[in-house]
Design an enzyme around this catalytic site. Structure first.
Site, mmCIF file in Angstrom:
data_model
loop_
_atom_site.group_PDB
_atom_site.id
_atom_site.type_symbol
_atom_site.label_atom_id
_atom_site.label_comp_id
_atom_site.label_asym_id
_atom_site.label_seq_id
_atom_site.Cartn_x
_atom_site.Cartn_y
_atom_site.Cartn_z
ATOM 1 N N ARG A 177 9.435 61.783 120.917
ATOM 2 C CA ARG A 177 8.696 62.068 122.162
ATOM 3 C C ARG A 177 7.758 63.248 121.959
ATOM 4 N NH1 ARG A 177 13.373 65.614 125.152
ATOM 5 N NH2 ARG A 177 14.337 66.091 123.179
ATOM 6 N N ASP B 71 12.119 56.651 125.950
ATOM 7 C CA ASP B 71 10.830 56.327 126.564
ATOM 8 C C ASP B 71 9.699 57.230 126.085
ATOM 9 O OD1 ASP B 71 11.494 58.687 127.770
ATOM 10 O OD2 ASP B 71 11.611 57.910 129.812
ATOM 11 N N ASP C 80 18.462 68.654 112.397
ATOM 12 C CA ASP C 80 17.081 68.300 112.752
ATOM 13 C C ASP C 80 16.503 69.287 113.769
ATOM 14 O OD1 ASP C 80 19.125 66.992 114.362
ATOM 15 O OD2 ASP C 80 17.485 66.152 115.531
ATOM 16 N N ASN C 81 17.341 70.202 114.248
ATOM 17 C CA ASN C 81 16.852 71.204 115.204
ATOM 18 C C ASN C 81 16.849 72.601 114.592
ATOM 19 O OD1 ASN C 81 16.501 69.262 117.168
ATOM 20 N ND2 ASN C 81 18.520 69.570 118.073
HETATM 21 P P1 AMP Z 1 16.970 66.572 120.290
HETATM 22 O O1 AMP Z 1 18.313 66.821 119.686
HETATM 23 O O2 AMP Z 1 16.890 66.798 121.774
HETATM 24 O O3 AMP Z 1 15.900 67.343 119.594
HETATM 25 O O4 AMP Z 1 16.626 65.006 120.135
HETATM 26 C C1 AMP Z 1 17.210 64.175 119.164
HETATM 27 C C2 AMP Z 1 16.314 63.010 118.813
HETATM 28 O O5 AMP Z 1 16.106 62.154 119.950
HETATM 29 C C3 AMP Z 1 14.943 63.399 118.321
HETATM 30 O O6 AMP Z 1 14.633 62.590 117.218
HETATM 31 C C4 AMP Z 1 14.050 63.112 119.508
HETATM 32 O O7 AMP Z 1 12.741 62.814 119.094
HETATM 33 C C5 AMP Z 1 14.734 61.918 120.172
HETATM 34 N N1 AMP Z 1 14.452 61.842 121.615
HETATM 35 C C6 AMP Z 1 14.941 62.675 122.549
HETATM 36 N N2 AMP Z 1 14.495 62.324 123.773
HETATM 37 C C7 AMP Z 1 13.711 61.236 123.622
HETATM 38 C C8 AMP Z 1 12.955 60.400 124.506
HETATM 39 N N3 AMP Z 1 12.912 60.609 125.823
HETATM 40 N N4 AMP Z 1 12.276 59.367 123.972
HETATM 41 C C9 AMP Z 1 12.301 59.141 122.658
HETATM 42 N N5 AMP Z 1 12.987 59.885 121.775
HETATM 43 C C10 AMP Z 1 13.688 60.930 122.232
HETATM 44 MG MG MG Z 2 15.232 67.842 118.092
#
Ligand code: AMP
Ligand code: MG
Length: 472
Positions: free
Chosen positions: A84, A115, A238-239
């Site tokens: 996203r 989304d 990944d963060n």
């Molecule tokens: P995060 O741990 O919040 O950084 O997210 C984990 C993974 O989920 C990352 O690869 C993000 O790109 C993906 N992601 C989180 N929210 C969405 C979203 N609304 N639509 C698509 N991918 C998402």
């Molecule tokens: Mg992330």
């Protein structure tokens, strides 16, 4: 005109997918960070609602979604990537090269079931918290602007959609290295290593040099987090950014009452990412980085492992040194003495058992020298303070120096959960004034701002926020 210079887009095609933002119905600007824009050599007027939402891709941008992989909550999750977020490109500003990313700009090949969108709550949350971190002097990605999309995003219910324009020294993650390591792509690993060294650690050399530099940056970062009561909440590989910046603000939070094992994230059932677990997790993530780098370290795997372990073994001491430096400053100490660790631990232990407000306790040390109203357990404050006073006597320099040091190390204002929630609630009603006010106050966290006293206070019993949610 924004002067883009897109070095990541010049890396091999397997590092990303070219992907334009998906246009939205009715862009509306919420906020532009004019100071940051100017630092980046961007005229703030350029940051229109259309640009901030991705409806207009500026000249020179080469939008793309980066691929990476990673461990989530300790489990290998395989390929992830910008699901996203779209990297518009890079600019070279006053502090060096910076990525400009639109978070919530639509689906990409890495969106999986998502989304590709964000709703207003997490966008305002990341805006407020990342800018507060910057003002606190803690390495972080920044917020360049935010805009409404005019579209609804469905979560537990429909919410207004929004996009955050994020600025970062880079978006290279531990998971970016893991991605190519998992694919057995040694060539890509070597390219990524050279690229990361050139971009972030030009003084370091080779994979072990990179590991050591990333380790130092993480030790320093996590020590600073602990110094302000910050809990990242999702320290997945990944963060974690190789630049050493705080990245991916999701269910993050600042503590009110000091609780070493504090967890806020609704999905962190095991407390993996609790406040006091963060140094161990940083070390664990660095071990995953080291694993990814093994093929570059030595063609003999056993020798590569031994060399990597040698570097990783330094983390504990490195972190302890950084942690002591942070808390010494919070106690007004510039000299180093062997008893300092016990003095710091003595205070933190008393704060924990009294459930003292983390921020107010340290601010009281700086302003009045008396935190007795916060450390309320019978005799707890009185049994600690003589040692501290005696220790301060042994500081050199003029007698005002410790107080000045403490004021600069102990903020009066942090983005407290309940205030961030209140800002989001008001914004959902169309009132952005509380958001702007909170941002203005948090831009000067070390200044007494008597007119904003309400924002320095912990939540009243009914206002406490016990859980935070992922930014999706
Ligand atoms: P995060 O741990 O919040 O950084 O997210 C984990 C993974 O989920 C990352 O690869 C993000 O790109 C993906 N992601 C989180 N929210 C969405 C979203 N609304 N639509 C698509 N991918 C998402
Ligand atoms: Mg992330």
């Amino acid at each position: 005109m924004i002067a883009f210079d897109n070095s990541y887009a010049r890396l091999p095609a397997r590092f990303y997918t070219r992907q334009a933002p998906v246009p939205v119905a009715a862009p509306e600007r919420i906020v532009v960070n004019e100071t940051l824009a100017r630092e980046l050599g961007i005229d703030p007027a350029e940051l229109s609602a259309d640009l901030l939402t991705g409806n207009r891709v500026p000249e020179g941008a080469e939008p793309l979604a980066q691929v990476y992989s990673g461990h989530q909550f300790g489990n290998w999750a395989g390929q992830l990537g910008d699901g996203r977020a779209i990297l518009l490109g890079e600019v070279v500003g006053a502090r060096g090269r910076r990525d400009i990313v639109l978070k919530g700009a639509g689906r990409t090949p890495y969106s999986r079931g998502g989304d590709g969108r964000a709703w207003l709550g997490p966008v305002l949350r990341e805006y407020v918290v990342s800018e507060a971190m910057a003002a606190l002097g803690i390495p972080t990605t920044r917020a360049l602007g935010a805009a409404l999309t005019g579209e609804e995003v469905i979560r537990e219910r429909p919410f207004p959609g929004a996009v955050l324009a994020r600025v970062a020294a880079s978006h290279i993650r531990v998971g970016t290295f893991q991605h190519f390591a998992a694919a057995g792509d040694r060539e890509a690993l070597a390219i990524l290593t050279d690229y990361t060294l050139a971009r972030h650690y030009p003084e370091a050399e080779g994979p072990l040099g990179l590991l050591g530099a990333a380790m130092r940056a993480q030790a320093d970062l996590v020590a600073r987090w602990l110094g302000v009561g910050f809990i990242h909440g999702v320290m997945n590989t990944d963060n974690m950014a190789l630049s050493g910046e705080t990245i991916d603000y999701g269910p993050c939070a600042f503590m009110d009452a000091f609780t070493p094992g504090q967890v806020y994230s609704s999905i962190d059932h095991m407390g993996r990412y609790a406040y006091n677990a963060q140094p161990t997790i940083a070390h664990w993530n660095l071990a995953r980085l080291a694993e990814a780098l093994l093929p570059l370290i030595n063609s003999d795997e056993q020798e590569a492992i031994a060399a990597a372990q040698d570097v990783l073994a330094g983390f504990g001491e490195m972190f302890e040194r950084a942690h002591l430096a942070v808390f010494r400053a919070k106690l007004g100490l510039a000299r180093r003495e062997p008893g300092d660790k016990a003095l710091i631990e003595g205070l933190l232990g008393r704060m924990a058992s009294s459930r003292a407000d983390f921020t107010l306790t340290f601010r009281a040390l700086a302003t009045t020298g008396d935190a007795g109203e916060h450390i309320r357990d019978a005799g707890a404050w009185e049994s600690w303070v003589p040692d501290w006073r005696a220790r301060l006597q042994r500081e050199q320099g003029d007698s005002g120096a410790p107080a000045r040091r403490m004021r600069a190390a102990n903020p009066a204002f942090i983005p407290r959960n309940h205030q961030v929630e209140a800002v989001i609630e008001a914004a959902l009603e169309g009132d952005f004034a509380p958001f702007h006010r909170l941002g203005t106050v948090l831009a000067r966290p070390f200044d007494d701002q008597p007119e904003a006293r309400d924002l320095s206070l912990p939540p009243k019993p009914g206002e406490e926020v016990r859980q935070t949610f992922c930014g999706t």
